[in-house]
Design an enzyme around this catalytic site. Structure first.
Site, PDB file in Angstrom:
ATOM      1  CG  HIS A  18     -39.283 -12.871   2.317  1.00 59.99           C
ATOM      2  ND1 HIS A  18     -38.989 -14.118   2.810  1.00 59.99           N
ATOM      3  CD2 HIS A  18     -40.481 -12.515   2.862  1.00 59.99           C
ATOM      4  CE1 HIS A  18     -39.958 -14.492   3.636  1.00 59.99           C
ATOM      5  NE2 HIS A  18     -40.875 -13.544   3.681  1.00 59.99           N
TER       6      HIS A  18
ATOM      7  CG  ASN B 103     -42.617 -16.731   4.548  1.00 62.99           C
ATOM      8  OD1 ASN B 103     -41.431 -16.729   4.848  1.00 62.99           O
ATOM      9  ND2 ASN B 103     -43.416 -15.687   4.760  1.00 62.99           N
TER      10      ASN B 103
ATOM     11  CB  CYS C 143     -39.538 -12.396   6.346  1.00 67.72           C
ATOM     12  SG  CYS C 143     -40.715 -13.572   7.020  1.00 67.72           S
TER      13      CYS C 143
HETATM   14  N1  ACO Z   1     -58.072 -22.013   3.955  1.00 67.36           N
HETATM   15  C1  ACO Z   1     -59.338 -21.611   3.705  1.00 67.36           C
HETATM   16  N2  ACO Z   1     -59.834 -20.436   4.132  1.00 67.36           N
HETATM   17  C2  ACO Z   1     -59.005 -19.616   4.800  1.00 67.36           C
HETATM   18  C3  ACO Z   1     -57.672 -19.982   5.088  1.00 67.36           C
HETATM   19  C4  ACO Z   1     -57.227 -21.225   4.634  1.00 67.36           C
HETATM   20  N3  ACO Z   1     -55.951 -21.644   4.860  1.00 67.36           N
HETATM   21  N4  ACO Z   1     -57.098 -18.979   5.758  1.00 67.36           N
HETATM   22  C5  ACO Z   1     -58.018 -18.025   5.909  1.00 67.36           C
HETATM   23  N5  ACO Z   1     -59.159 -18.404   5.344  1.00 67.36           N
HETATM   24  C6  ACO Z   1     -60.406 -17.670   5.298  1.00 67.36           C
HETATM   25  C7  ACO Z   1     -60.502 -16.675   6.431  1.00 67.36           C
HETATM   26  O1  ACO Z   1     -60.991 -17.284   7.587  1.00 67.36           O
HETATM   27  C8  ACO Z   1     -61.445 -15.672   5.854  1.00 67.36           C
HETATM   28  O2  ACO Z   1     -62.752 -16.158   5.968  1.00 67.36           O
HETATM   29  P1  ACO Z   1     -63.956 -15.202   6.372  1.00 67.36           P
HETATM   30  O3  ACO Z   1     -64.009 -14.160   5.306  1.00 67.36           O
HETATM   31  O4  ACO Z   1     -65.132 -16.108   6.397  1.00 67.36           O
HETATM   32  O5  ACO Z   1     -63.587 -14.649   7.700  1.00 67.36           O
HETATM   33  C9  ACO Z   1     -61.089 -15.671   4.387  1.00 67.36           C
HETATM   34  O6  ACO Z   1     -60.430 -16.908   4.115  1.00 67.36           O
HETATM   35  C10 ACO Z   1     -60.157 -14.555   4.017  1.00 67.36           C
HETATM   36  O7  ACO Z   1     -60.062 -14.618   2.656  1.00 67.36           O
HETATM   37  P2  ACO Z   1     -59.461 -13.423   1.895  1.00 67.36           P
HETATM   38  O8  ACO Z   1     -59.954 -12.145   2.429  1.00 67.36           O
HETATM   39  O9  ACO Z   1     -59.670 -13.647   0.447  1.00 67.36           O
HETATM   40  O10 ACO Z   1     -57.937 -13.582   2.254  1.00 67.36           O
HETATM   41  P3  ACO Z   1     -56.787 -12.761   1.644  1.00 67.36           P
HETATM   42  O11 ACO Z   1     -56.987 -12.534   0.198  1.00 67.36           O
HETATM   43  O12 ACO Z   1     -56.473 -11.585   2.481  1.00 67.36           O
HETATM   44  O13 ACO Z   1     -55.578 -13.793   1.766  1.00 67.36           O
HETATM   45  C11 ACO Z   1     -53.593 -14.135   3.034  1.00 67.36           C
HETATM   46  C12 ACO Z   1     -55.119 -14.155   3.045  1.00 67.36           C
HETATM   47  C13 ACO Z   1     -53.076 -15.182   2.069  1.00 67.36           C
HETATM   48  C14 ACO Z   1     -53.084 -14.451   4.437  1.00 67.36           C
HETATM   49  C15 ACO Z   1     -53.119 -12.709   2.554  1.00 67.36           C
HETATM   50  O14 ACO Z   1     -53.713 -11.722   3.349  1.00 67.36           O
HETATM   51  C16 ACO Z   1     -51.634 -12.567   2.601  1.00 67.36           C
HETATM   52  O15 ACO Z   1     -50.915 -13.102   1.772  1.00 67.36           O
HETATM   53  N6  ACO Z   1     -51.089 -11.779   3.573  1.00 67.36           N
HETATM   54  C17 ACO Z   1     -49.669 -11.710   3.775  1.00 67.36           C
HETATM   55  C18 ACO Z   1     -49.301 -12.700   4.836  1.00 67.36           C
HETATM   56  C19 ACO Z   1     -47.870 -13.152   4.823  1.00 67.36           C
HETATM   57  O16 ACO Z   1     -47.229 -13.298   3.792  1.00 67.36           O
HETATM   58  N7  ACO Z   1     -47.331 -13.408   6.029  1.00 67.36           N
HETATM   59  C20 ACO Z   1     -46.042 -13.991   6.174  1.00 67.36           C
HETATM   60  C21 ACO Z   1     -45.183 -13.242   7.121  1.00 67.36           C
HETATM   61  S1  ACO Z   1     -44.746 -11.634   6.577  1.00 67.36           S
HETATM   62  C22 ACO Z   1     -43.965 -11.836   5.125  1.00 67.36           C
HETATM   63  O17 ACO Z   1     -43.294 -12.813   4.884  1.00 67.36           O
HETATM   64  C23 ACO Z   1     -44.110 -10.790   4.109  1.00 67.36           C
END
Ligand code: ACO
Length: 339
Positions: A253, A283, A113
């Protein structure tokens, strides 16, 4: 020292749209979860006949059209992607052939990214030596996605962007300053571990499709992304004696809306100054800053004499920031754009 500038921009997204509701029929997720955690509403997904090179060609061709340039005018094609056409040769060579860029040297860079900002820094060095460079950021992430993994599959989309960087003629978007960084010690937080020499794909993983799986520790990525992007922007502003109030737009980004809002907070800027269209395209990795820039021009948000700060963060980890000055608006074409 002579500056270089972006003198034309081309962007491309596939016509197929996958909404959050579509995803909820494919895996255990829902529109409400995706919107509140990421701001994403839909993503564009490549058609079966499309490839990384074909999408890149569309964007590159549009950039050449805008600049009224022939592909033969290009000295270099630098293509950044995490999702190449094949292992070898470089995707850039397929694009070079499609464009008939007969005088260009073509090479790929793997940068995720942040790859576009890193590649742009290299293009700037070449342009200062009077070379004309096509920089392409391109991802066809949907084809290597594990569609049963709700943690990652909802986050990404496909797309390609291309900019032409040339020695400045007091036109276009001047590349005033840039700082990019890497920290390989954190590589395990975001990686696609199988398929290379360290982890050749075992037969049972091929059978399960597991080699496609992206390993991501979402919360750690989130924290690092905000901290690193904000720090890089502060560094660029400090290097150039620029205060955040002098910035007209942040061109980030497009990772997800919560990350963008947090970066705005760290920079003490209103969220209205941080451009976002992540709801439309999700993304798109190394393509995303180029898609954002093209969209901003087509929406009439940019004008001469504005100062822009771009920020990006991705796997590696690699990240960076760049200060751009708009001397004149470069032509921009965005094929498949949502209005
Ligand atoms: N739908 C429903 N539930 C989901 C999904 C989904 N698509 N994905 C995960 N969950 C669940 C998980 O299984 C977890 O459940 P559990 O607690 O029972 O195990 C729970 O949701 C996690 O929820 P949160 O803790 O509230 O998740 P969080 O607030 O951390 O959000 C996210 C997750 C969106 C991935 C966040 O951590 C994030 O934005 N991280 C950055 C990731 C990113 O941008 N990556 C791209 C590449 S790097 C870059 O471009 C910067």
């Amino acid at each position: 020292m002579a500056k270089s500038a972006i003198i034309s921009i081309g962007a491309y997204v596939p016509s197929k749209i996958l909404s959050n509701d579509d995803l909820s029929r494919m895996m255990d997720t829902n529109d409400e979860w995706i919107r509140t955690r990421t701001g994403i509403q839909q993503r564009h997904i490549a058609l079966p006949e499309e490839t990384t090179a074909s999408m890149s060609f569309e964007a590159a061709d549009a950039a050449l059209r805008g600049a009224h340039m022939s592909a033969e005018d290009l000295d270099w094609i630098l293509l950044c992607t995490d999702t190449p056409e094949m292992w070898t040769p470089a995707t850039a060579c397929f694009v070079q052939e499609c464009l008939k860029a007969t005088h260009a040297s073509a090479i790929d860079l793997t940068g995720g990214c942040a790859g576009f900002l890193q590649t742009l820094e290299l293009a700037d060095a070449l342009a200062r030596q009077q070379k004309t460079v096509m920089v392409i950021g391109t991802e066809l992430l949907s084809r290597s996605m594990d569609w049963s993994d709700r943690n990652t599959a909802v986050l990404f989309g496909d797309g390609a962007g291309a900019v032409i960087v040339s020695p400045s003629r007091d036109a276009g978007i001047q590349l005033t300053h840039s700082r990019t960084f890497s920290d390989g010690s954190q590589a395990d937080i975001l990686q696609k571990p199988y398929g290379g020499t360290r982890n050749p794909i075992p037969p049972e993983i091929v059978a399960s499709g597991g080699h496609h799986r992206i390993h991501m520790e979402g919360k750690k990525v989130f924290r690092q992304a905000v901290y690193r992007m904000a720090n890089a922007a502060h560094q660029v502003l400090q290097d150039t004696n620029t205060s955040p109030e002098d910035i007209d737009w942040v061109v980030p980004h497009q990772a997800n809306q919560r990350i963008l809002d947090a970066v705005a907070g760290e920079l003490h800027l209103p969220t209205s100054k941080v451009f976002s269209h992540v709801r439309h395209y999700a993304n798109t990795g190394s393509a995303s800053v180029i898609l954002a820039l093209a969209d901003m021009i087509l929406k009439g948000l940019l004008e001469p004499n504005q100062r822009l700060v771009s920020v990006a963060f991705g796997d590696g980890f690699s990240w960076g920031s760049a200060l751009w000055d708009v001397t004149s608006l470069p032509p921009a074409e965005f094929l498949g754009r949502d209005m």
